[in-house]
Design a protein around this motif. Structure first.
Motif, PDB file in Angstrom:
ATOM      1  N   PRO A 118     -37.115 -51.208  31.752  1.00 30.65           N
ATOM      2  CA  PRO A 118     -37.180 -50.009  32.598  1.00 30.65           C
ATOM      3  C   PRO A 118     -35.942 -49.900  33.474  1.00 30.65           C
ATOM      4  O   PRO A 118     -35.351 -50.909  33.866  1.00 30.65           O
ATOM      5  CB  PRO A 118     -38.418 -50.261  33.460  1.00 30.65           C
ATOM      6  N   ALA A 139     -41.477 -40.008  41.690  1.00 30.65           N
ATOM      7  CA  ALA A 139     -42.244 -40.397  40.507  1.00 30.65           C
ATOM      8  C   ALA A 139     -42.924 -39.178  39.881  1.00 30.65           C
ATOM      9  O   ALA A 139     -42.937 -39.016  38.653  1.00 30.65           O
ATOM     10  CB  ALA A 139     -43.284 -41.450  40.888  1.00 30.65           C
ATOM     11  N   LEU A 142     -40.274 -37.161  37.962  1.00 27.86           N
ATOM     12  CA  LEU A 142     -39.901 -37.783  36.692  1.00 27.86           C
ATOM     13  C   LEU A 142     -41.018 -37.628  35.666  1.00 27.86           C
ATOM     14  O   LEU A 142     -40.769 -37.340  34.489  1.00 27.86           O
ATOM     15  CB  LEU A 142     -39.566 -39.254  36.907  1.00 27.86           C
ATOM     16  N   LYS A 143     -42.245 -37.811  36.125  1.00 27.51           N
ATOM     17  CA  LYS A 143     -43.394 -37.645  35.233  1.00 27.51           C
ATOM     18  C   LYS A 143     -43.467 -36.210  34.709  1.00 27.51           C
ATOM     19  O   LYS A 143     -43.739 -35.975  33.526  1.00 27.51           O
ATOM     20  CB  LYS A 143     -44.677 -38.007  35.981  1.00 27.51           C
ATOM     21  N   GLN A 147     -41.015 -38.126  31.546  1.00 28.58           N
ATOM     22  CA  GLN A 147     -40.636 -39.529  31.550  1.00 28.58           C
ATOM     23  C   GLN A 147     -41.782 -40.372  32.109  1.00 28.58           C
ATOM     24  O   GLN A 147     -42.644 -39.880  32.831  1.00 28.58           O
ATOM     25  CB  GLN A 147     -39.353 -39.714  32.353  1.00 28.58           C
ATOM     26  N   VAL A 149     -43.295 -43.590  34.312  1.00 27.55           N
ATOM     27  CA  VAL A 149     -42.865 -44.218  35.564  1.00 27.55           C
ATOM     28  C   VAL A 149     -44.001 -45.018  36.202  1.00 27.55           C
ATOM     29  O   VAL A 149     -45.170 -44.657  36.095  1.00 27.55           O
ATOM     30  CB  VAL A 149     -42.335 -43.143  36.545  1.00 27.55           C
ATOM     31  N   ALA A 196     -44.077 -52.485  33.892  1.00 27.88           N
ATOM     32  CA  ALA A 196     -43.277 -51.382  33.335  1.00 27.88           C
ATOM     33  C   ALA A 196     -42.702 -51.769  31.972  1.00 27.88           C
ATOM     34  O   ALA A 196     -42.681 -50.964  31.037  1.00 27.88           O
ATOM     35  CB  ALA A 196     -42.166 -51.008  34.312  1.00 27.88           C
ATOM     36  N   HIS A 201     -42.329 -48.389  29.828  1.00 28.82           N
ATOM     37  CA  HIS A 201     -42.043 -47.258  30.720  1.00 28.82           C
ATOM     38  C   HIS A 201     -40.548 -47.104  30.972  1.00 28.82           C
ATOM     39  O   HIS A 201     -39.783 -48.068  30.932  1.00 28.82           O
ATOM     40  CB  HIS A 201     -42.786 -47.430  32.046  1.00 28.82           C
ATOM     41  N   ASP A 202     -40.178 -45.857  31.270  1.00 30.66           N
ATOM     42  CA  ASP A 202     -38.770 -45.528  31.479  1.00 30.66           C
ATOM     43  C   ASP A 202     -38.269 -45.986  32.840  1.00 30.66           C
ATOM     44  O   ASP A 202     -37.136 -46.446  32.973  1.00 30.66           O
ATOM     45  CB  ASP A 202     -38.565 -44.005  31.360  1.00 30.66           C
ATOM     46  N   TRP A 203     -39.104 -45.819  33.866  1.00 34.67           N
ATOM     47  CA  TRP A 203     -38.659 -46.020  35.245  1.00 34.67           C
ATOM     48  C   TRP A 203     -39.623 -46.897  36.032  1.00 34.67           C
ATOM     49  O   TRP A 203     -40.835 -46.820  35.848  1.00 34.67           O
ATOM     50  CB  TRP A 203     -38.558 -44.668  35.981  1.00 34.67           C
TER      51      TRP A 203
END
Length: 322
Positions: A118, A139, A142-143, A147, A149, A196, A201-203
């Motif tokens: 992540p 968050a 981003l979601k 993405q 998170v 993560a 997960h990305d972030w």
């Protein structure tokens, strides 16, 4: 595009109103004269644009006035906005889109990819800056962009911080890793990174402490979180952002310097601009530190955290339209 500009305009209302009050509606079409230039100078100082930026804006407007004694306030506003855009060249931070990491397998289910780490954002700042709330809003953003998170509640020293982030996460349906007040914040960060990673997960966004008994203790706690994250990924945290309260005005510059020297900031988020008439401080912070501004807070709702746009900011401040 217009709706985004409207958020900037509405969010900077107090700064715009303060400038308008001191210049007696100069940008509404009034003709420029020596008195109005003095009013504008005072207004820009009051809004915390600082000596350098105020001097540059006034110099260019005066030069245009010498060429055209019939220069109107609206034309001066266009010149002022152009100076701000120039000064803020390079100020717009932009996150990479690291989404799309989960791809369906043969059964149609999405499985975490192997080998993907992540990207980590460490949110730094003193208590009262809006750091914990901004962590949740980021968050959420981003979601909303597709993405994935997780947030880590690592401000375990402030009794309300963990519960505050949990409440936001529940409200916005955001995944969170948290422990109890007084827990080891670095251990929470470690567990959150592992979660993560395991979920592909990305972030990972880490909400850090804003105050300990001494400044040295705070900086050591931040350094500890960084060391623990680097046990998982030597490059983490890839982003180290300072969340500053925009209502502090020029005082936020000194705050940013201290954190930058200790932690090597890579970005800024300026909050609470909707509640202050000192919105010019953004310019001073960027001029001093040359750290990109990723987002600004223009209200209390989740969607009021907006990517910083130098053009929208400059136009809004000088009362121009999109």
């Amino acid at each position: 595009m217009f709706s985004i500009f409207k958020k900037f305009k509405d969010g900077l209302t107090k700064t715009v109103a303060a400038i308008a009050a001191k210049t007696h509606g100069l940008f509404g079409g009034r003709k420029i004269d020596a008195a109005s230039l003095g009013e504008l100078e005072e207004a820009l100082y009051t809004a915390d644009f600082g000596v350098e930026t105020t001097t540059e804006i006034l110099a260019e407007i005066k030069a245009a006035y010498r060429k055209d004694p019939e220069l109107k306030g609206q034309q001066a506003a266009v010149i002022g906005a152009a100076v701000l855009r120039r000064v803020l060249t390079g100020a717009e931070g932009r996150l990479p889109d690291v989404g799309g990491s989960l791809s369906p397998d043969s059964s149609g289910h999405k499985a975490p990819p192997t080998g993907k780490n992540p990207m980590v954002i460490a949110m730094i700042g003193v208590n009262g800056s809006g750091k914990t709330t901004t962590t949740a809003k980021l968050a959420h953003r981003l979601k909303g962009e597709g993405q994935t998170v997780i947030v880590a509640a690592c401000d375990t020293f402030r009794a309300a911080a963990v519960e505050q982030l949990k409440s936001w996460a529940d409200r916005l349906k955001i995944e969170i890793v948290a422990s109890h007040t007084g827990a080891d914040s670095a251990a929470v960060a470690f567990d959150a990174w592992q979660a993560a990673k395991a979920r592909g997960h990305d972030w990972l966004i880490v909400d850090t402490a804003g105050r300990l008994h001494t400044k040295g203790n705070l900086m050591e706690e931040l350094a500890k979180i960084r060391r623990v994250l680097q046990k998982n990924d030597p490059t983490a945290p890839q982003h180290r952002w300072l969340v500053v309260d925009g209502s502090l005005g020029a005082n936020s510059i000194e705050q940013a310097k201290v954190f930058h020297q200790s932690f090597g900031l890579t970005g800024l988020i300026v909050t609470k601009l909707d509640g202050t008439s000192r919105g010019g401080a953004i310019v001073g912070i960027y001029r001093q530190l040359k750290i990109p501004i990723y987002f600004i807070g223009l209200g209390e709702q989740p969607d009021d955290l907006q990517p910083f746009s130098a053009d929208n900011y400059a136009r809004a401040v000088f009362g121009l339209e999109a």
